[in-house]
Design an enzyme around this catalytic site. Structure first.
Site, PDB file in Angstrom:
ATOM      1  N   SER A 190       4.116   1.139   8.047  1.00 28.68           N
ATOM      2  CA  SER A 190       3.611   2.610   7.263  1.00 28.68           C
ATOM      3  C   SER A 190       3.030   3.217   8.506  1.00 28.68           C
ATOM      4  O   SER A 190       3.199   4.476   8.499  1.00 28.68           O
ATOM      5  CB  SER A 190       2.637   2.371   6.246  1.00 28.68           C
ATOM      6  OG  SER A 190       3.376   1.585   5.165  1.00 28.68           O
ATOM      7  N   ARG A 191       2.142   2.746   9.415  1.00 38.56           N
ATOM      8  CA  ARG A 191       1.570   3.447  10.419  1.00 38.56           C
ATOM      9  C   ARG A 191       2.434   4.085  11.290  1.00 38.56           C
ATOM     10  O   ARG A 191       1.921   4.872  12.187  1.00 38.56           O
ATOM     11  CB  ARG A 191       0.563   2.597  11.170  1.00 38.56           C
ATOM     12  CG  ARG A 191      -0.748   2.267  10.116  1.00 38.56           C
ATOM     13  CD  ARG A 191      -1.754   1.784  10.773  1.00 38.56           C
ATOM     14  NE  ARG A 191      -3.012   1.584   9.977  1.00 38.56           N
ATOM     15  CZ  ARG A 191      -3.517   0.789   9.253  1.00 38.56           C
ATOM     16  NH1 ARG A 191      -2.527  -0.460   9.005  1.00 38.56           N
ATOM     17  NH2 ARG A 191      -4.430   0.744   8.297  1.00 38.56           N
ATOM     18  N   GLN A 239      -3.097 -12.311   7.584  1.00 40.89           N
ATOM     19  CA  GLN A 239      -3.208 -11.885   6.083  1.00 40.89           C
ATOM     20  C   GLN A 239      -2.550 -13.321   5.334  1.00 40.89           C
ATOM     21  O   GLN A 239      -3.092 -13.553   4.403  1.00 40.89           O
ATOM     22  CB  GLN A 239      -2.498 -10.649   5.713  1.00 40.89           C
ATOM     23  CG  GLN A 239      -2.410 -10.298   4.287  1.00 40.89           C
ATOM     24  CD  GLN A 239      -1.969  -8.841   4.120  1.00 40.89           C
ATOM     25  OE1 GLN A 239      -2.748  -7.984   4.241  1.00 40.89           O
ATOM     26  NE2 GLN A 239      -0.705  -8.959   3.963  1.00 40.89           N
ATOM     27  N   GLN A 248     -10.483  -2.845   2.121  1.00 38.18           N
ATOM     28  CA  GLN A 248      -9.924  -3.338   3.475  1.00 38.18           C
ATOM     29  C   GLN A 248     -10.002  -2.418   4.661  1.00 38.18           C
ATOM     30  O   GLN A 248      -9.384  -2.950   5.674  1.00 38.18           O
ATOM     31  CB  GLN A 248      -8.607  -3.950   3.199  1.00 38.18           C
ATOM     32  CG  GLN A 248      -7.318  -3.070   3.021  1.00 38.18           C
ATOM     33  CD  GLN A 248      -6.014  -3.545   2.616  1.00 38.18           C
ATOM     34  OE1 GLN A 248      -5.729  -4.338   1.728  1.00 38.18           O
ATOM     35  NE2 GLN A 248      -5.129  -3.524   3.768  1.00 38.18           N
ATOM     36  N   ASP A 291       1.915  -9.435   8.965  1.00 40.52           N
ATOM     37  CA  ASP A 291       0.545  -9.693   8.783  1.00 40.52           C
ATOM     38  C   ASP A 291       0.400 -11.252   8.617  1.00 40.52           C
ATOM     39  O   ASP A 291      -0.015 -11.654   7.711  1.00 40.52           O
ATOM     40  CB  ASP A 291       0.125  -8.735   7.502  1.00 40.52           C
ATOM     41  CG  ASP A 291       0.480  -7.433   7.779  1.00 40.52           C
ATOM     42  OD1 ASP A 291      -0.312  -6.641   8.093  1.00 40.52           O
ATOM     43  OD2 ASP A 291       1.606  -7.174   7.244  1.00 40.52           O
ATOM     44  N   GLY A 335      10.848  -2.897   5.786  1.00 39.83           N
ATOM     45  CA  GLY A 335       9.863  -4.198   5.612  1.00 39.83           C
ATOM     46  C   GLY A 335       9.694  -4.622   4.173  1.00 39.83           C
ATOM     47  O   GLY A 335       9.832  -5.551   3.584  1.00 39.83           O
ATOM     48  N   HIS A 336       9.023  -3.471   3.433  1.00 38.42           N
ATOM     49  CA  HIS A 336       8.565  -3.628   2.126  1.00 38.42           C
ATOM     50  C   HIS A 336      10.068  -3.927   1.218  1.00 38.42           C
ATOM     51  O   HIS A 336       9.998  -4.617   0.307  1.00 38.42           O
ATOM     52  CB  HIS A 336       8.109  -2.392   1.473  1.00 38.42           C
ATOM     53  CG  HIS A 336       6.777  -2.016   1.927  1.00 38.42           C
ATOM     54  ND1 HIS A 336       6.488  -0.613   2.717  1.00 38.42           N
ATOM     55  CD2 HIS A 336       5.607  -2.676   2.232  1.00 38.42           C
ATOM     56  CE1 HIS A 336       5.314  -0.720   3.112  1.00 38.42           C
ATOM     57  NE2 HIS A 336       4.680  -1.686   2.881  1.00 38.42           N
ATOM     58  N   MET A 379       0.958  -1.069  -0.124  1.00 40.68           N
ATOM     59  CA  MET A 379       0.151   0.160  -0.156  1.00 40.68           C
ATOM     60  C   MET A 379       1.058   1.124   0.117  1.00 40.68           C
ATOM     61  O   MET A 379       0.576   2.370   0.358  1.00 40.68           O
ATOM     62  CB  MET A 379      -0.890  -0.174   1.244  1.00 40.68           C
ATOM     63  CG  MET A 379      -1.926  -1.219   1.185  1.00 40.68           C
ATOM     64  SD  MET A 379      -3.430  -1.003   2.105  1.00 40.68           S
ATOM     65  CE  MET A 379      -3.041  -0.663   3.523  1.00 40.68           C
ATOM     66  N   GLY A 380       2.069   0.997  -0.436  1.00 43.90           N
ATOM     67  CA  GLY A 380       3.162   2.302  -0.350  1.00 43.90           C
ATOM     68  C   GLY A 380       3.550   2.817   0.840  1.00 43.90           C
ATOM     69  O   GLY A 380       3.482   2.130   1.833  1.00 43.90           O
TER      70      GLY A 380
HETATM   71  P1  AMP Z   1       1.310  -2.936   3.434  1.00 43.30           P
HETATM   72  O1  AMP Z   1       2.113  -2.029   2.708  1.00 43.30           O
HETATM   73  O2  AMP Z   1       1.334  -2.616   4.983  1.00 43.30           O
HETATM   74  O3  AMP Z   1      -0.165  -3.596   3.127  1.00 43.30           O
HETATM   75  O4  AMP Z   1       2.498  -4.209   3.304  1.00 43.30           O
HETATM   76  C1  AMP Z   1       2.865  -4.938   2.288  1.00 43.30           C
HETATM   77  C2  AMP Z   1       3.659  -5.998   2.450  1.00 43.30           C
HETATM   78  O5  AMP Z   1       4.660  -5.827   3.333  1.00 43.30           O
HETATM   79  C3  AMP Z   1       2.572  -7.060   3.271  1.00 43.30           C
HETATM   80  O6  AMP Z   1       3.044  -8.327   2.894  1.00 43.30           O
HETATM   81  C4  AMP Z   1       3.257  -7.046   4.766  1.00 43.30           C
HETATM   82  O7  AMP Z   1       3.147  -8.063   5.442  1.00 43.30           O
HETATM   83  C5  AMP Z   1       4.760  -6.725   4.454  1.00 43.30           C
HETATM   84  N1  AMP Z   1       5.445  -5.719   5.426  1.00 43.30           N
HETATM   85  C6  AMP Z   1       4.845  -4.611   6.124  1.00 43.30           C
HETATM   86  N2  AMP Z   1       5.535  -4.474   7.077  1.00 43.30           N
HETATM   87  C7  AMP Z   1       6.632  -5.467   7.174  1.00 43.30           C
HETATM   88  C8  AMP Z   1       7.945  -5.682   8.230  1.00 43.30           C
HETATM   89  N3  AMP Z   1       8.093  -4.996   9.223  1.00 43.30           N
HETATM   90  N4  AMP Z   1       8.350  -6.966   7.870  1.00 43.30           N
HETATM   91  C9  AMP Z   1       8.303  -7.616   6.844  1.00 43.30           C
HETATM   92  N5  AMP Z   1       6.909  -7.326   5.971  1.00 43.30           N
HETATM   93  C10 AMP Z   1       6.538  -6.293   6.233  1.00 43.30           C
END
Ligand code: AMP
Length: 278
Positions: A184-185, A151, A59, A148, A34-35, A28-29
């Site tokens: 992101s939060r 998810q 979502q 997640d 992590g991304h 989601m950018g």
């Molecule tokens: P999001 O942009 O939050 O929807 O996350 C996109 C992807 O990045 C999802 O598969 C998340 O599980 C993964 N993700 C987000 N934060 C982390 C993190 N801290 N470590 C590993 N993967 C992450």
């Protein structure tokens, strides 16, 4: 060179003739470390890597942070360029609109628990849009973070249920130096809230240590972590649970391995999740 694509028509045409294997990283950018770890995994295992950037309205529930969700397309583009992502797919909501028949409803036993309790249609929204992305992009490997965890569990169900020919690659949780899981939060947190949020991971580590010690039962272990967290008045706990490693079902009181502790909290209006494997 990273190419930015905004329409479903264009992405279908381009990916039709791209070099395989194709790695896909849905996001989601507001890209963070992590991304980036997901992107690196995709780069190392595929000839082509695609990152989607789409804040999926399906979502988000009523009163959640859809409008305020952090968006920074310029920085996201720079990150993708830096890591040599081949394609960014950033469609509009119009492009991603789904018809009634495209809605995916995951089974109740995996959605009416953990995050699904507070976020009623969240996983329906996730499954529906991820399925649409899979149909549009037809990737060989798709990368999802273990942060997640529920998810990831539902995506695995989706792929099995609809026999989607994609390998799901789970990626470990990336943390800030304090232990706080990157999210992101985290951008919304004040410095003080961020310091407090580091205790979320500490409570998980404590639980792992306590259950491994053999001194505490499972419920005592969870209670100890809840007591630890109760000293931080800003942290409002939504759940702290132990769930089976493979299917996220409840864990026996005498089990000491093969499961996760999962937590969701709110600090102010900011909802944070994390987990640890035991
Ligand atoms: P999001 O942009 O939050 O929807 O996350 C996109 C992807 O990045 C999802 O598969 C998340 O599980 C993964 N993700 C987000 N934060 C982390 C993190 N801290 N470590 C590993 N993967 C992450």
């Amino acid at each position: 060179m990273t190419r930015l694509i905004n329409t479903t028509k264009e992405i279908k045409n381009i990916l039709h003739e791209t070099k395989r294997p194709l790695g896909f990283v849905p996001t989601m950018g507001a890209l963070h470390a992590g991304h980036i770890s997901l992107i690196k995994n995709s780069k190392s295992e595929n000839k082509t890597s695609l990152v989607s950037i789409y804040v999926n309205p399906l979502q988000f529930g009523e009163g959640e942070d859809l409008e305020k969700y952090p968006r920074d397309s310029e920085k996201d583009l720079k990150v993708c360029q830096e890591y040599n992502v081949d394609y960014i797919f950033a469609p509009s909501e119009d492009e991603m609109r789904v018809t009634e028949s495209e809605y995916i409803t995951p089974p109740e036993e995996s959605t009416f628990m953990l995050c699904g309790t507070a976020r009623k249609n969240h996983f329906k929204g996730v499954a529906t849009i991820v399925n649409k992305f899979f149909t549009l992009t037809n990737p060989d490997i798709a990368y999802f973070g273990e942060k997640d965890l529920q998810q990831l569990h539902i995506i695995r169900w989706l792929v099995n249920e609809f026999k989607i020919p994609v390998k799901i690659s789970p990626c470990q949780i990336i943390r800030e130096n304090s232990g706080l899981a990157c999210s992101s939060r985290n951008n919304y947190l004040t410095k003080e809230q961020k310091n407090i949020a580091a205790n979320i991971y500490k409570s998980l580590q404590l639980a792992k240590q306590n259950i491994r010690s053999g001194i505490f039962t499972l419920s005592e272990t969870i209670l100890e972590s809840l007591i630890f967290l109760s000293q931080f008045k800003e942290i409002k706990i939504e759940y702290f649970e132990a769930r089976d490693k493979n299917n996220l079902t409840k864990v026996n009181e005498n089990q000491t391995r093969g499961f996760y502790f999962l937590i969701a909290v709110k600090i102010g209006n900011i909802r944070l999740i994390d987990n640890i494997e035991v």
